[in-house]
Scaffold this motif. Sequence first.
Motif, mmCIF file in Angstrom:
data_model
loop_
_atom_site.group_PDB
_atom_site.id
_atom_site.type_symbol
_atom_site.label_atom_id
_atom_site.label_comp_id
_atom_site.label_asym_id
_atom_site.label_seq_id
_atom_site.Cartn_x
_atom_site.Cartn_y
_atom_site.Cartn_z
ATOM 1 N N CYS A 83 38.331 -52.993 19.802
ATOM 2 C CA CYS A 83 39.307 -53.763 19.009
ATOM 3 C C CYS A 83 40.423 -52.873 18.480
ATOM 4 C CB CYS A 83 38.602 -54.470 17.844
ATOM 5 S SG CYS A 83 37.413 -55.722 18.333
ATOM 6 N N PHE A 84 40.059 -51.899 17.638
ATOM 7 C CA PHE A 84 41.070 -51.044 17.011
ATOM 8 C C PHE A 84 41.815 -50.193 18.031
ATOM 9 C CE2 PHE A 84 42.358 -47.035 15.038
ATOM 10 C CZ PHE A 84 43.151 -47.504 14.001
ATOM 11 N N PHE A 85 41.091 -49.602 18.968
ATOM 12 C CA PHE A 85 41.690 -48.701 19.962
ATOM 13 C C PHE A 85 42.778 -49.413 20.779
ATOM 14 C CE2 PHE A 85 40.478 -44.551 22.096
ATOM 15 C CZ PHE A 85 41.608 -44.490 22.880
ATOM 16 N N MET A 100 29.473 -40.861 16.546
ATOM 17 C CA MET A 100 30.586 -41.796 16.369
ATOM 18 C C MET A 100 31.886 -41.226 16.924
ATOM 19 S SD MET A 100 29.510 -42.982 12.524
ATOM 20 C CE MET A 100 30.967 -43.952 12.144
ATOM 21 N N MET A 101 32.117 -39.939 16.724
ATOM 22 C CA MET A 101 33.354 -39.314 17.214
ATOM 23 C C MET A 101 33.465 -39.432 18.731
ATOM 24 S SD MET A 101 33.476 -35.851 14.888
ATOM 25 C CE MET A 101 34.714 -35.067 15.934
ATOM 26 N N PHE A 102 32.396 -39.083 19.434
ATOM 27 C CA PHE A 102 32.467 -39.083 20.894
ATOM 28 C C PHE A 102 32.373 -40.495 21.481
ATOM 29 C CE2 PHE A 102 30.718 -34.636 20.275
ATOM 30 C CZ PHE A 102 31.928 -34.024 20.532
ATOM 31 N N CYS A 103 31.510 -41.334 20.925
ATOM 32 C CA CYS A 103 31.352 -42.695 21.474
ATOM 33 C C CYS A 103 32.586 -43.560 21.215
ATOM 34 C CB CYS A 103 30.122 -43.371 20.866
ATOM 35 S SG CYS A 103 28.553 -42.668 21.398
ATOM 36 N N SER A 104 33.264 -43.347 20.098
ATOM 37 C CA SER A 104 34.402 -44.197 19.731
ATOM 38 C C SER A 104 35.678 -43.844 20.479
ATOM 39 C CB SER A 104 34.670 -44.108 18.222
ATOM 40 O OG SER A 104 33.573 -44.558 17.482
ATOM 41 N N THR A 105 35.791 -42.607 20.951
ATOM 42 C CA THR A 105 37.057 -42.146 21.530
ATOM 43 C C THR A 105 37.020 -41.956 23.046
ATOM 44 O OG1 THR A 105 36.438 -39.837 21.083
ATOM 45 C CG2 THR A 105 37.692 -40.981 19.387
ATOM 46 N N HIS A 106 35.830 -41.974 23.645
ATOM 47 C CA HIS A 106 35.744 -41.781 25.099
ATOM 48 C C HIS A 106 35.891 -43.109 25.838
ATOM 49 C CE1 HIS A 106 33.830 -37.543 25.474
ATOM 50 N NE2 HIS A 106 34.704 -37.598 24.483
ATOM 51 N N HIS A 142 26.658 -49.034 14.767
ATOM 52 C CA HIS A 142 26.951 -49.720 16.026
ATOM 53 C C HIS A 142 28.191 -50.605 15.897
ATOM 54 C CE1 HIS A 142 23.130 -48.087 16.811
ATOM 55 N NE2 HIS A 142 22.392 -49.107 16.421
ATOM 56 N N VAL A 143 28.292 -51.305 14.794
ATOM 57 C CA VAL A 143 29.447 -52.189 14.574
ATOM 58 C C VAL A 143 30.730 -51.368 14.518
ATOM 59 C CG1 VAL A 143 30.556 -53.734 12.917
ATOM 60 C CG2 VAL A 143 28.136 -54.024 13.444
ATOM 61 N N PHE A 144 30.669 -50.224 13.830
ATOM 62 C CA PHE A 144 31.861 -49.366 13.732
ATOM 63 C C PHE A 144 32.305 -48.900 15.110
ATOM 64 C CE2 PHE A 144 33.972 -45.296 13.627
ATOM 65 C CZ PHE A 144 34.916 -45.445 12.621
ATOM 66 N N ALA A 174 24.041 -42.338 20.205
ATOM 67 C CA ALA A 174 24.996 -42.167 21.309
ATOM 68 C C ALA A 174 24.512 -42.899 22.551
ATOM 69 C CB ALA A 174 25.188 -40.681 21.601
ATOM 70 N N ILE A 175 23.219 -42.816 22.833
ATOM 71 C CA ILE A 175 22.656 -43.509 23.998
ATOM 72 C C ILE A 175 22.836 -45.016 23.857
ATOM 73 C CG2 ILE A 175 20.482 -44.097 25.151
ATOM 74 C CD1 ILE A 175 19.573 -41.251 24.637
ATOM 75 N N PHE A 176 22.469 -45.532 22.685
ATOM 76 C CA PHE A 176 22.550 -46.984 22.490
ATOM 77 C C PHE A 176 23.991 -47.473 22.612
ATOM 78 C CE2 PHE A 176 23.334 -50.686 19.833
ATOM 79 C CZ PHE A 176 22.377 -51.574 20.297
ATOM 80 N N ASN A 177 24.930 -46.809 21.937
ATOM 81 C CA ASN A 177 26.313 -47.288 21.923
ATOM 82 C C ASN A 177 27.017 -47.084 23.251
ATOM 83 O OD1 ASN A 177 27.276 -48.272 19.101
ATOM 84 N ND2 ASN A 177 25.939 -46.533 18.676
#
Length: 350
Positions: A82-84, A271-277, A73-75, A135-138
């Motif tokens: 932040c990073f994006f 992580m791939m889909f949640c972090s980039t969408h 979750h933190v990642f 994915a649901i949680f994030n």
Amino acid sequence: MSLLERLQKDWFLICLIIAIVLARLQPDIGAKNGPLHPEISVSYLAVSTIFFNSGLSLRTEELANVLLHVRLHVFVQTFTLCFFPASIWLFIQLLYFLPLDPWLLQGLQIVACMPPPVSSAVILTKSVGGNEAAAIFNSAFGSFLGIAVTPMLLLLFIGSSPNVPFSSIFIQLFLTVVIPLLVGQVVRRCVLDYLERRRPPFGTISSCILLLIIYTTFCDTFSHPDSSLAPQSLLVITIIVLLIQVTFLLLVFFISTRKSARFSPEDTVAMMFCSTHKSLTLGIPMLKIVFANHPRLSLISVPLLVYHPMQILLGGLLVGSVQRWMQSRQKAKVSMMSLSKEECNQATDV
């Protein structure tokens, strides 16, 4: 492999192409205020169905256990919020040397400040067979978090602090995410024996909903061509958006698959889909508030309107490849465990 088997295997990709072609031929059908009324049928009914479907298919213990997966979750939230935006700000400083409209670049920065969406990442993760609970949680937590964090990011990077309609967005998220998920969990307890016996095609249902979202998204895009935008500028911003998405997908993939990261293949998919969408639902209202009556609002909106269908289209195209990779990793893990068990048995025999 026969033609029929090939069609069955790649049915989603084929339907994806058909959906985009139909949207291009007759965009008014699925556009906002059109016969399908996506502002209701998609924004509320389809998204609610997605999370009801998830609540029905997920074991309660999986949802409970995912809350303890703090590292994941933190990642995701750090990468997204932040990073994006920081990386895109640095990238835009280089793009200013290109002959691009600065309002398009500002729109690109606004996209970077958006939280994750509540639907597309969940559907794609489920379609691949990844960690759907994560994915649901994030997606849900990121959307709620974005209501407060995104305005601060906009203030930091573009100097605008919108008066976000917190209550209306919060109510919509609660009605379309939290309640359907809880109702799905309650219904699951009542029909658990039936679900375990019949095993309904939850993944196929989610994929069909995704096709509806893709169709209406492209209908809305094709029905509102921006006459003030030069075709070459649209092409360049589309290429830039595609490069950003591919780069960040690969970056998340390589980081999450390192041995030291200790993430499972299912975690990597989520992580791939949640972090980039990025969310269009929160993005469009914020754009209209921040740049109300602004003569360049249409240009500023272009990057977000390009990013949203692109992330769904790219994700849909990657479903098969990511699924095969994940299954190969799972098989390798099972083989390693079997080998280790066999070696232990041999040592015991000796």
